[in-house]
Design a protein around this motif. Structure first.
Motif, short mmCIF file in Angstrom:
data_model
loop_
_atom_site.label_atom_id
_atom_site.label_comp_id
_atom_site.label_asym_id
_atom_site.label_seq_id
_atom_site.Cartn_x
_atom_site.Cartn_y
_atom_site.Cartn_z
N LYS A 1 16.14 -3.27 -9.24
CA LYS A 1 17.45 -3.44 -8.62
C LYS A 1 17.43 -2.81 -7.24
O LYS A 1 17.38 -1.58 -7.10
N LEU A 2 17.46 -3.64 -6.22
CA LEU A 2 17.33 -3.16 -4.85
C LEU A 2 18.69 -3.12 -4.17
O LEU A 2 19.37 -4.15 -4.09
N PRO A 3 19.11 -1.98 -3.67
CA PRO A 3 20.42 -1.86 -3.03
C PRO A 3 20.40 -2.36 -1.59
O PRO A 3 19.36 -2.36 -0.92
N ASP A 4 21.55 -2.80 -1.12
CA ASP A 4 21.70 -3.21 0.28
C ASP A 4 22.04 -1.98 1.11
O ASP A 4 23.14 -1.83 1.63
N SER A 5 21.08 -1.07 1.20
CA SER A 5 21.29 0.19 1.91
C SER A 5 19.97 0.68 2.48
O SER A 5 18.90 0.20 2.09
N PRO A 6 20.01 1.63 3.42
CA PRO A 6 18.76 2.13 4.02
C PRO A 6 17.92 2.91 3.02
O PRO A 6 18.42 3.42 2.02
N GLY A 7 16.65 2.98 3.33
CA GLY A 7 15.77 3.77 2.48
C GLY A 7 14.31 3.46 2.72
O GLY A 7 13.94 2.79 3.68
N VAL A 8 13.48 3.97 1.82
CA VAL A 8 12.03 3.79 1.88
C VAL A 8 11.60 3.13 0.58
O VAL A 8 12.08 3.47 -0.50
N TYR A 9 10.68 2.15 0.70
CA TYR A 9 10.21 1.45 -0.49
C TYR A 9 8.71 1.66 -0.67
O TYR A 9 7.98 1.93 0.28
N PHE A 10 8.26 1.53 -1.92
CA PHE A 10 6.87 1.78 -2.27
C PHE A 10 6.33 0.60 -3.08
O PHE A 10 6.91 0.23 -4.11
N PHE A 11 5.23 0.00 -2.63
CA PHE A 11 4.49 -0.95 -3.46
C PHE A 11 3.41 -0.14 -4.17
O PHE A 11 2.62 0.57 -3.53
N LYS A 12 3.36 -0.25 -5.51
CA LYS A 12 2.44 0.56 -6.30
C LYS A 12 1.55 -0.30 -7.20
O LYS A 12 1.96 -1.38 -7.64
N ARG A 13 0.37 0.21 -7.47
CA ARG A 13 -0.50 -0.33 -8.52
C ARG A 13 -0.71 0.79 -9.51
O ARG A 13 -1.47 1.73 -9.26
N GLY A 14 0.00 0.71 -10.63
CA GLY A 14 0.02 1.85 -11.54
C GLY A 14 0.71 3.02 -10.85
O GLY A 14 1.81 2.89 -10.33
N SER A 15 0.03 4.16 -10.80
CA SER A 15 0.59 5.32 -10.12
C SER A 15 0.16 5.41 -8.66
O SER A 15 0.66 6.24 -7.90
N GLU A 16 -0.77 4.54 -8.25
CA GLU A 16 -1.28 4.56 -6.87
C GLU A 16 -0.29 3.88 -5.92
O GLU A 16 0.16 2.76 -6.17
N ILE A 17 0.04 4.56 -4.83
CA ILE A 17 0.90 3.98 -3.81
C ILE A 17 0.04 3.16 -2.85
O ILE A 17 -0.86 3.70 -2.20
N LEU A 18 0.30 1.85 -2.79
CA LEU A 18 -0.46 0.97 -1.91
C LEU A 18 0.13 0.90 -0.51
O LEU A 18 -0.60 0.81 0.48
N TYR A 19 1.45 0.93 -0.42
CA TYR A 19 2.12 0.72 0.88
C TYR A 19 3.49 1.36 0.86
O TYR A 19 4.20 1.33 -0.16
N ILE A 20 3.87 1.96 1.98
CA ILE A 20 5.20 2.57 2.15
C ILE A 20 5.85 1.94 3.38
O ILE A 20 5.22 1.82 4.44
#
Length: 400
Positions: A7-26
């Motif tokens: 559920k993605l809000p229509d508000s500012p913030g930071v997002y994370f694409f993950k593979r398991g616990s590994e963060i691929l992209y911020i």
């Protein structure tokens, strides 16, 4: 799982694409919902490149952290990239042309925005704290302007000079030039700035509330009110300067002058495509080239309609820095189309059109004469590259 189940809000913030616990992209976003969904569009390979497509395919989940403002999203993104070093944030980790916020190692430290390559050349004892990198110098400048109104700092003035500097007169320097502030209080100010660039606004508010209560208990109400105003300002950060970055042309990119050129290619209206090529400071910048497959719409087909679609899609990407000049291939019709898109977005970017003869050789450049005189060679280079790139892209599709 469906990555877009989040559920993605229509508000500012930071997002994370993950593979398991590994963060691929911020990444950061003005609207988390719109930004993340843009990664799943049909044209993602054309607009973002193969590496990002690979990252999206690898990701098994998406998470996010909301912020109270776009400014805080900008700061938090940089702090988290520095902390986690995600694999697909390659440029943000390594590009020395990006800017950093530096707190100098002095009795009354300065707060400065410095390009990475210049920071490397400084004396090893120059910087006490460094935050970044920040890809857009104009964004960082606006961020520092907002922060400085809450926590005034020194950037250029000489301490103990006996005369208030201009920034102190307008409330942006705390007055170390004429001893208006003690070193202890100034360092407390800098501590809050440091916490802000570490993405720790909650800790700042905790410290300020404690300080305000302490001052009030000592009946130092005037000083307590100053702290109260800072707390209010932190809770109501004005984002308009950062959001308006899309609404005006910013020339201040550390001396980088960017020209974007656009061209449309097709054969009997089949496989219609558009491209964007980039020349910065007279040099081709192929990593910023972009391809656009023209989508079928209710509008009639044609080069001007296709150009409008390409430009509309290009300016959807607020993370791409704005050009200083836009070059289109064609005549007044193409120039007017491009200017229509620019004006609708309230941008201030000059457009020039390169008119060709039957052999596709340039015969005239339409636009501001002074601008053309100053940048003619770069305009022609960018136009030549867009024509070459468009034809190559179209031919590659016809072979499929």
């Amino acid at each position: 799982m469906d990555k877009l189940d989040t559920k993605l809000p229509d508000s500012p913030g930071v997002y994370f694409f993950k593979r398991g616990s590994e963060i691929l992209y911020i990444g950061k976003a003005t609207s988390l919902r719109d930004r993340v969904r843009s990664y799943f569009g049909a044209d993602v390979i054309d607009t973002r490149g193969q590496a990002i497509v690979n990252m999206v395919e690898l990701a098994t989940s998406i998470s996010f952290e909301k912020t109270d403002s776009v400014l805080e999203a900008l700061i938090l993104e940089s702090a988290l990239i520095k902390k986690h070093q995600p694999k697909y944030n390659t440029r943000e980790k390594d590009d020395r042309s990006y800017f950093y916020v530096t707190i100098t190692r002095e009795e009354y430290p300065r707060v400065l925005a410095i390009r990475g390559k210049d920071l490397i050349n400084k004396d090893i004892n120059f910087a006490k704290e460094t935050f970044g990198p920040f890809p857009h110098g104009s964004e960082l400048k606006e961020a520092l302007n907002v922060i400085r109104k809450i926590f005034p700092f020194r950037d250029k003035c000489q301490s103990n000079s006996g005369k208030l500097c201009f920034q102190a007169q307008i409330g942006l320097c705390p007055g170390i030039c004429n001893n208006t502030i003690s070193r202890k209080d100034y360092l407390t100010n800098l501590k809050n700035i440091k916490l802000f660039f570490e993405g720790k606004k909650a800790k700042i508010l905790e410290n300020l509330n404690s300080e305000m209560d302490s001052l009030a208990s000592e009946l130092r109400f005037e000083e307590a009110n100053i702290i109260k105003r800072r707390i209010f300002a932190l809770k109501h950060i004005e984002d308009i300067a950062l959001i308006r970055r899309r609404k005006e042309n910013i020339d201040e990119y550390g001396g980088i002058f960017r020209i974007e050129a656009y061209d449309i290619s097709h054969l009997a209206h089949v496989d219609r495509v558009g491209v964007m090529t980039v020349v910065e400071n007279g040099e081709i910048k192929k990593q910023d080239y972009r391809k656009f497959k023209i989508k079928k719409t209710k509008e009639k087909i044609g080069d001007t309609a296709d150009l409008k679609q390409v430009l509309d899609r290009r300016f959807f990407h607020e993370e791409w820095r704005l050009p200083n000049i836009i070059v289109v291939d064609g005549s007044m019709a193409q120039k007017n189309t491009a200017e229509g898109v620019i004006n609708a977005l309230a941008l201030k970017i000059p457009v020039v059109a390169v008119t060709k003869n039957e052999f596709h050789k340039p015969i005239k450049i339409i636009g501001d004469s002074e601008l053309i005189k100053k940048h003619e060679s770069e305009i022609l280079l960018s136009n030549s590259e867009s024509h070459r790139f468009a034809i190559a892209y179209h031919r590659s599709l016809r072979k499929l």
